[in-house]
Write a protein that holds these residues in place. Structure first.
Motif, mmCIF file in Angstrom:
data_model
loop_
_atom_site.group_PDB
_atom_site.id
_atom_site.type_symbol
_atom_site.label_atom_id
_atom_site.label_comp_id
_atom_site.label_asym_id
_atom_site.label_seq_id
_atom_site.Cartn_x
_atom_site.Cartn_y
_atom_site.Cartn_z
ATOM 1 N N LEU A 134 0.836 -1.203 0.000
ATOM 2 C CA LEU A 134 0.000 0.000 0.000
ATOM 3 C C LEU A 134 0.869 1.251 0.000
ATOM 4 C CD1 LEU A 134 -2.845 1.206 0.113
ATOM 5 C CD2 LEU A 134 -2.705 1.077 2.606
ATOM 6 N N ALA A 135 1.921 1.260 0.806
ATOM 7 C CA ALA A 135 2.830 2.415 0.854
ATOM 8 C C ALA A 135 3.476 2.637 -0.510
ATOM 9 C CB ALA A 135 3.899 2.208 1.929
ATOM 10 N N ASP A 136 3.900 1.557 -1.157
ATOM 11 C CA ASP A 136 4.504 1.686 -2.484
ATOM 12 C C ASP A 136 3.496 2.230 -3.493
ATOM 13 O OD1 ASP A 136 6.898 0.747 -1.543
ATOM 14 O OD2 ASP A 136 6.620 -1.292 -2.310
ATOM 15 N N ARG A 137 2.275 1.773 -3.409
ATOM 16 C CA ARG A 137 1.243 2.222 -4.358
ATOM 17 C C ARG A 137 0.915 3.701 -4.143
ATOM 18 N NH1 ARG A 137 -0.075 2.008 -9.090
ATOM 19 N NH2 ARG A 137 -2.264 2.080 -9.564
ATOM 20 N N VAL A 138 0.779 4.113 -2.877
ATOM 21 C CA VAL A 138 0.498 5.525 -2.583
ATOM 22 C C VAL A 138 1.641 6.405 -3.079
ATOM 23 C CG1 VAL A 138 0.259 7.213 -0.699
ATOM 24 C CG2 VAL A 138 -1.070 5.105 -0.661
ATOM 25 N N ALA A 186 3.730 5.699 -5.481
ATOM 26 C CA ALA A 186 3.739 5.687 -6.950
ATOM 27 C C ALA A 186 2.676 6.625 -7.513
ATOM 28 C CB ALA A 186 3.504 4.265 -7.457
ATOM 29 N N ILE A 187 1.513 6.636 -6.899
ATOM 30 C CA ILE A 187 0.447 7.524 -7.379
ATOM 31 C C ILE A 187 0.751 8.971 -7.012
ATOM 32 C CG2 ILE A 187 -1.983 8.138 -7.076
ATOM 33 C CD1 ILE A 187 -2.524 5.110 -6.699
ATOM 34 N N GLY A 188 1.140 9.199 -5.755
ATOM 35 C CA GLY A 188 1.404 10.563 -5.285
ATOM 36 C C GLY A 188 2.593 11.220 -5.953
ATOM 37 N N GLY A 189 3.469 10.439 -6.537
ATOM 38 C CA GLY A 189 4.647 11.000 -7.190
ATOM 39 C C GLY A 189 4.536 10.998 -8.699
ATOM 40 N N SER A 190 3.319 11.092 -9.205
ATOM 41 C CA SER A 190 3.137 11.042 -10.660
ATOM 42 C C SER A 190 2.528 12.350 -11.171
ATOM 43 C CB SER A 190 2.221 9.877 -11.033
ATOM 44 O OG SER A 190 0.910 10.103 -10.557
ATOM 45 N N TRP A 191 2.756 12.616 -12.442
ATOM 46 C CA TRP A 191 2.180 13.810 -13.054
ATOM 47 C C TRP A 191 0.658 13.711 -13.114
ATOM 48 C CZ3 TRP A 191 4.105 18.342 -13.383
ATOM 49 C CH2 TRP A 191 5.482 18.510 -13.472
ATOM 50 N N SER A 192 0.129 12.523 -13.295
ATOM 51 C CA SER A 192 -1.329 12.389 -13.343
ATOM 52 C C SER A 192 -1.951 12.794 -12.007
ATOM 53 C CB SER A 192 -1.733 10.964 -13.725
ATOM 54 O OG SER A 192 -1.208 10.035 -12.817
ATOM 55 N N PHE A 193 -1.281 12.463 -10.887
ATOM 56 C CA PHE A 193 -1.789 12.887 -9.583
ATOM 57 C C PHE A 193 -1.731 14.406 -9.455
ATOM 58 C CE2 PHE A 193 -0.979 14.158 -5.193
ATOM 59 C CZ PHE A 193 -2.123 13.663 -4.575
ATOM 60 N N ILE A 194 -0.617 14.993 -9.847
ATOM 61 C CA ILE A 194 -0.461 16.445 -9.729
ATOM 62 C C ILE A 194 -1.512 17.172 -10.572
ATOM 63 C CG2 ILE A 194 1.084 18.378 -10.271
ATOM 64 C CD1 ILE A 194 3.414 16.482 -9.515
ATOM 65 N N ILE A 195 -1.693 16.729 -11.791
ATOM 66 C CA ILE A 195 -2.678 17.372 -12.675
ATOM 67 C C ILE A 195 -4.084 17.161 -12.140
ATOM 68 C CG2 ILE A 195 -3.692 17.286 -14.988
ATOM 69 C CD1 ILE A 195 -0.788 16.623 -15.982
ATOM 70 N N GLY A 196 -4.401 15.922 -11.755
ATOM 71 C CA GLY A 196 -5.728 15.636 -11.198
ATOM 72 C C GLY A 196 -5.992 16.424 -9.934
ATOM 73 N N ILE A 205 4.968 8.084 2.107
ATOM 74 C CA ILE A 205 6.025 8.175 1.097
ATOM 75 C C ILE A 205 7.381 7.858 1.726
ATOM 76 C CG2 ILE A 205 7.272 9.791 -0.393
ATOM 77 C CD1 ILE A 205 4.515 11.047 -1.012
ATOM 78 N N MET A 206 7.598 8.292 2.962
ATOM 79 C CA MET A 206 8.850 7.961 3.658
ATOM 80 C C MET A 206 8.974 6.449 3.864
ATOM 81 S SD MET A 206 10.585 10.835 4.698
ATOM 82 C CE MET A 206 11.419 10.323 6.150
ATOM 83 N N MET A 207 7.852 5.782 4.196
ATOM 84 C CA MET A 207 7.889 4.320 4.341
ATOM 85 C C MET A 207 8.295 3.670 3.026
ATOM 86 S SD MET A 207 4.646 3.211 6.689
ATOM 87 C CE MET A 207 3.435 4.407 6.179
ATOM 88 N N SER A 208 7.740 4.154 1.941
ATOM 89 C CA SER A 208 8.072 3.601 0.634
ATOM 90 C C SER A 208 9.541 3.843 0.295
ATOM 91 C CB SER A 208 7.175 4.214 -0.437
ATOM 92 O OG SER A 208 7.496 3.701 -1.702
ATOM 93 N N GLN A 209 10.046 5.017 0.633
ATOM 94 C CA GLN A 209 11.468 5.308 0.387
ATOM 95 C C GLN A 209 12.365 4.407 1.230
ATOM 96 O OE1 GLN A 209 11.534 9.518 1.177
ATOM 97 N NE2 GLN A 209 11.308 10.040 -0.983
#
Length: 172
Positions: free
Chosen positions: A55-59, A61-71, A117-121
């Motif tokens: 779940l941390a990796d998925r969040v 991945a989504i939170g660090g994408s251009w599609s998230f920023i634009i959306g 995001i820190m957990m994923s890092q």
């Protein structure tokens, strides 16, 4: 098997098997057993990941994408437009300018998203360390196998030279 590992440790690394580090022992055990040791760090990490890790990796991945920023930008502008123009026109704006509720929601999102995001890092750093360890094992195995091949070639050359020397002594 243990005797073979001890012999390899002494011959190739100049130490007793039990005195070697875990990685070196794993490499020598692989050589003695004649099995490959290469492993994919991503596969190992995925096999050990639990639901929270995935779940941390998925969040991240989504939170660090251009599609998230634009959306997210579209949602923010939509919120502001809805509360400033559309609903304000009918006197029904639930979060008028200065958008206090929106600020609360953004702060809450940031407070939750940052640690995830820190957990994923941290997981990525652990995966990188595992990949480096596996790379070390493969490199050590390759180096030791090359040393073994060199030793066999040297033995064969010496044996041929001895046979040639014997022939020369007999004919000379």
């Amino acid at each position: 098997m243990q005797q073979r590992r001890n012999e390899l440790a002494t011959t190739l690394l100049g130490s007793e098997f039990q005195d070697l580090e875990h990685d070196e022992q794993a490499v020598l055990s692989g050589i003695a057993a004649g099995v490959p040791i290469a492993q994919d760090a991503s596969d190992l990490d995925d096999a050990n990941a639990d639901l929270a890790d995935r779940l941390a990796d998925r969040v991240a991945a989504i939170g660090g994408s251009w599609s998230f920023i634009i959306g997210f930008a579209l949602v923010l502008f939509g919120w502001m437009l809805l509360n400033s123009e559309v609903l304000a026109h009918f006197g029904m704006a639930f979060d008028p300018y200065p958008y206090i509720f929106l600020n609360l929601m953004l702060s809450t999102l940031a407070a939750i998203q940052a640690p995830v995001i820190m957990m994923s890092q941290n997981r990525q750093a652990a995966k990188d360390r595992m990949a480096a360890k596996l790379d070390y094992q493969v490199n050590l195995r390759a180096e030791l196998e090359i040393l073994r091949i060199h030793a066999k070639i040297d033995e064969e050359i010496i044996a041929r030279l001895d046979r040639l020397s014997e022939r020369l002594d007999r004919t000379g």
